[in-house]
Design an enzyme around this catalytic site. Structure first.
Site, PDB file in Angstrom:
ATOM      1  N   HIS A  93      33.626   8.103  16.814  1.00  0.00           N
ATOM      2  CA  HIS A  93      34.316   9.015  15.899  1.00  0.00           C
ATOM      3  C   HIS A  93      33.582   9.075  14.568  1.00  0.00           C
ATOM      4  CE1 HIS A  93      36.256   5.051  15.576  1.00  0.00           C
ATOM      5  NE2 HIS A  93      36.629   5.337  14.343  1.00  0.00           N
ATOM      6  N   HIS A  95      33.967  10.024  10.701  1.00  0.00           N
ATOM      7  CA  HIS A  95      34.931  10.207   9.613  1.00  0.00           C
ATOM      8  C   HIS A  95      34.358  11.238   8.634  1.00  0.00           C
ATOM      9  CE1 HIS A  95      37.461   6.543  10.260  1.00  0.00           C
ATOM     10  NE2 HIS A  95      36.343   6.071  10.794  1.00  0.00           N
TER      11      HIS A  95
END
Length: 129
Positions: A93, A95
């Site tokens: 992921h 950010h």
């Protein structure tokens, strides 16, 4: 067992969705460093960024750039920071964090939003895509 992000992508867990295509998904972080803190993930569950194949890696970065530009247009900030840490959820992921100060990037200072505020921010970012 699927990661929490896979469960979000599959609709098992609700989220404040920002964008989606056939390979990637973006949604607001529910424990944000700043208003508009967004996560971009590949739909294919892979634990580590450097374990992504090159096409998925470059596709994720292009997707994150598009979402980041919309985030920058929708949320007043000095810039949008990008970081990949990946220790808290075993699913790659990115950010995207609207930055006013370096404190926004430290993951030690969090902001609280109501469900309505999350929805409003998500709608502003989606409208900027």
């Amino acid at each position: 067992m699927p990661s929490i992000f896979t469960r979000i992508i599959q609709g098992e867990i609700p989220c404040y969705k920002i964008a989606e295509n056939d390979r990637f998904f973006a949604f607001l972080d529910i424990n944000p460093n700043a208003i508009g803190h967004t996560l971009c993930v590949p739909k294919k569950e892979v634990d580590k960024l450097l374990d992504l194949d090159e096409e998925t890696y470059t596709g994720l970065m292009a997707f994150a750039r598009k979402v980041g530009l919309a985030l920058e247009a929708a949320v007043p900030c000095k810039r949008v920071g990008m970081t990949v840490i990946g220790l808290e959820v075993p699913h790659v992921h990115v950010h995207l964090i609207p930055l006013q100060t370096m404190a926004n990037a430290t993951f030690q200072h969090k902001v609280s939003l109501t469900p309505g505020e999350f929805e409003e921010v998500a709608a502003r970012i989606r409208a900027s895509l």
